[in-house]
Structure formats: C-alpha cells, structure tokens
Design a protein around this motif. Sequence first.
Motif, short mmCIF file in Angstrom:
data_model
loop_
_atom_site.label_atom_id
_atom_site.label_comp_id
_atom_site.label_asym_id
_atom_site.label_seq_id
_atom_site.Cartn_x
_atom_site.Cartn_y
_atom_site.Cartn_z
N LEU A 144 0.85 -1.19 0.00
CA LEU A 144 0.00 0.00 0.00
C LEU A 144 0.89 1.23 0.00
N ILE A 145 0.58 2.16 -0.89
CA ILE A 145 1.31 3.42 -0.98
C ILE A 145 0.30 4.53 -0.68
N LEU A 146 0.44 5.13 0.49
CA LEU A 146 -0.55 6.08 1.00
C LEU A 146 0.08 7.46 1.13
N ASP A 147 -0.34 8.37 0.28
CA ASP A 147 0.24 9.71 0.24
C ASP A 147 -0.64 10.66 1.05
N GLU A 148 -0.15 11.07 2.22
CA GLU A 148 -0.88 11.98 3.11
C GLU A 148 -2.32 11.50 3.33
N PRO A 149 -2.52 10.28 3.80
CA PRO A 149 -3.89 9.75 3.90
C PRO A 149 -4.79 10.50 4.88
N ALA A 150 -4.20 11.19 5.85
CA ALA A 150 -5.02 11.90 6.84
C ALA A 150 -5.14 13.38 6.54
N SER A 151 -4.74 13.78 5.34
CA SER A 151 -4.79 15.20 4.97
C SER A 151 -6.22 15.72 5.03
N GLY A 152 -6.40 16.80 5.77
CA GLY A 152 -7.70 17.45 5.83
C GLY A 152 -8.71 16.80 6.76
N LEU A 153 -8.30 15.79 7.51
CA LEU A 153 -9.24 15.11 8.39
C LEU A 153 -9.25 15.73 9.78
N ASP A 154 -10.41 15.64 10.44
CA ASP A 154 -10.48 16.10 11.82
C ASP A 154 -9.84 15.04 12.73
N PRO A 155 -9.57 15.38 14.00
CA PRO A 155 -8.86 14.44 14.87
C PRO A 155 -9.52 13.07 14.99
N ARG A 156 -10.84 13.04 15.09
CA ARG A 156 -11.51 11.74 15.21
C ARG A 156 -11.32 10.90 13.96
N ALA A 157 -11.46 11.52 12.81
CA ALA A 157 -11.30 10.80 11.54
C ALA A 157 -9.87 10.30 11.38
N ARG A 158 -8.88 11.08 11.85
CA ARG A 158 -7.48 10.64 11.77
C ARG A 158 -7.25 9.41 12.64
N ILE A 159 -7.84 9.39 13.83
CA ILE A 159 -7.70 8.25 14.73
C ILE A 159 -8.32 7.01 14.10
#
Length: 310
Positions: free
Chosen positions: A155-170
Amino acid sequence: MVIETVHLGKRYGTLQALSDLNLAIEPGKVFGFIGPNGAGKSTTMMILSTLLEQSEGEAYVCGYNVRKDPASVRQSIGYMPDFFGVYDNLTAVEYLEFYAGAFKIPARNRRSLVADLLELVNLSPKADAFVDSLSRGMQQRLGLARCLVHDPAVLILDEPASGLDPRARIELREIIKQLREMGKTILISSHILPELAELCDDIGVIEHGKLIACGSVHEVSNRETGGSVMQLRALRNLDKAALLLESSPLVNHLEEYMGGFRFYFQGTEQEKAELLQELMDEQVAVVYYGDAKKNLEDVFLAITEGVGME
C-alpha cells in the motif's frame, strides 16, 4: 526487499525534485516518509506507482521494475493519493464494485468482497449511501477500501489523513494498524509527524528531494538527536527537581511534561543512576524515572537543523 529504489532521481526542467534516492523496505514493514510539502514525497510515490517516470535510477516493487513492467507493479500495489476523485452518482457499494470489475474480480465474488472491505473500513452502515453524501473522513476510508479491492501486497498512501479532523485521523490510523497486522507492506507519507509515530517500523526523512536520514525510529532518533530522552514524574518537590536538573551538565532541553519533566540526557547508565540518587537526596518524591519515547518532531528538527526549510 518489497520496495527498492536505486539512485532514483526526477527532474522537471532545471528543477531537481528528487536526487539519488536509495530506499529498501522489507516485507510487512510500515515505512514513514517524513518531510515538508514539496520535499519529494509525492514524486517518489508517483514513480513507485508507475504514474510518473523517473529521470535517473531504477525503482522496484515486489521485484518488478516500475519502468519495464508497470502492469505487474499495478497489480501489486494499492495507491492512495492525498486527494482523489470519486464518482458522486454511485453508492459506496457501486463504487467498490466498479473498481472490482476494473481489476477483473469475477462478478460472483464482488458482492462478498465489497461487504468485507466496507466492514474493514467501518463503512458497512453507509453501504447504500451516495459517495458525495459521505464526510471527508468516510471518503478517505472508502478510498482506502478501493486500494484493497485486488488484495495488493503493498500500500502506498500519500498523506492519507490530509484534511481530516482528529476523530477521523484516529479512525484511519486504527485501520492502518489492522492492515499492518494483516502483513501488508505500507509506505505512508505525512508532514503531520505524530501521525506516524505509532505506526512506523522505519522512517525516512526527505528534504529538498534528498533523503537525509533513514532507519528505525529508534536508530534515527538516537543517531540524530544524541543521548537519550528521559522522563521524570514526581509527587512533590518538583521545584527542587527542576533546579537540580537545570544545573546538571548532562541535562539539556528541560521541559515540563505530564506532571514532571522531559529532558535529553547525555551520559552513561551509571550517571543516570547517580542523578536519580541526587533527586532522592533532595526529597523529590519520584514516581517515574526512565527513558521516554522521542517524538518525531524532535527527530525531524534535529535532522533538518541547518538544512533549511522550503
């Protein structure tokens, strides 16, 4: 090695976006690519994903040369860019079934496959919801499910949490942990350093297109920042502890941290023990005294000191 680059470089006219990059990522490892925006992370990932041709060097994924055998590479990877398009007039199920068809998954297997993927990314309740009605975090998780349709090894994930709120990042981080437990090899980039601290076995720090540090988080931390990071917690006499630590020539970068202090210690194990004894002689009620995990901000700042930020 599952992912390997050899003297990899990319030029855009006179701009050298990537220079002499040498990476080697072992099977089942999570490799964190750290660097500011514009450092060369996305360029590297696009080359590995066969979406961009390098100017110099070679790159291999699962033993396949990305330039000479791109079809085999694409079957081996799931690539998730930082921003990707979605088909707004499709439901989540239809969206994944479309990609399952694109990867020639037999029609009789698609429904159960899609159900399993939606469960993995915690989107089963949204199976029949239209993609454009999903939140940003849900769309990111749907994009991750799309990457897994053909069960890739990498899996190649480029900035997968970009623009997410803290809950979504978790939520996204927990899914990535599950994928690591499933044995996937994951290359993940971010400029939000705490995101990678818990996930990664190894890290690479890239700046101005050049890899300036690479190795396990522990190795890079100790090599680049020097000494060890210590943590002290105490019930009382913290003022005495602060004075003693500040006066010690072996202590640097003292800061208040979780009911006590965090600091760099540059000395031997014997000197650590002697410092603890001094604290106790001053009647400091020590409840914890030991190594603390260096955070990636510390490592990044130490490594890039003097390199210059973009």
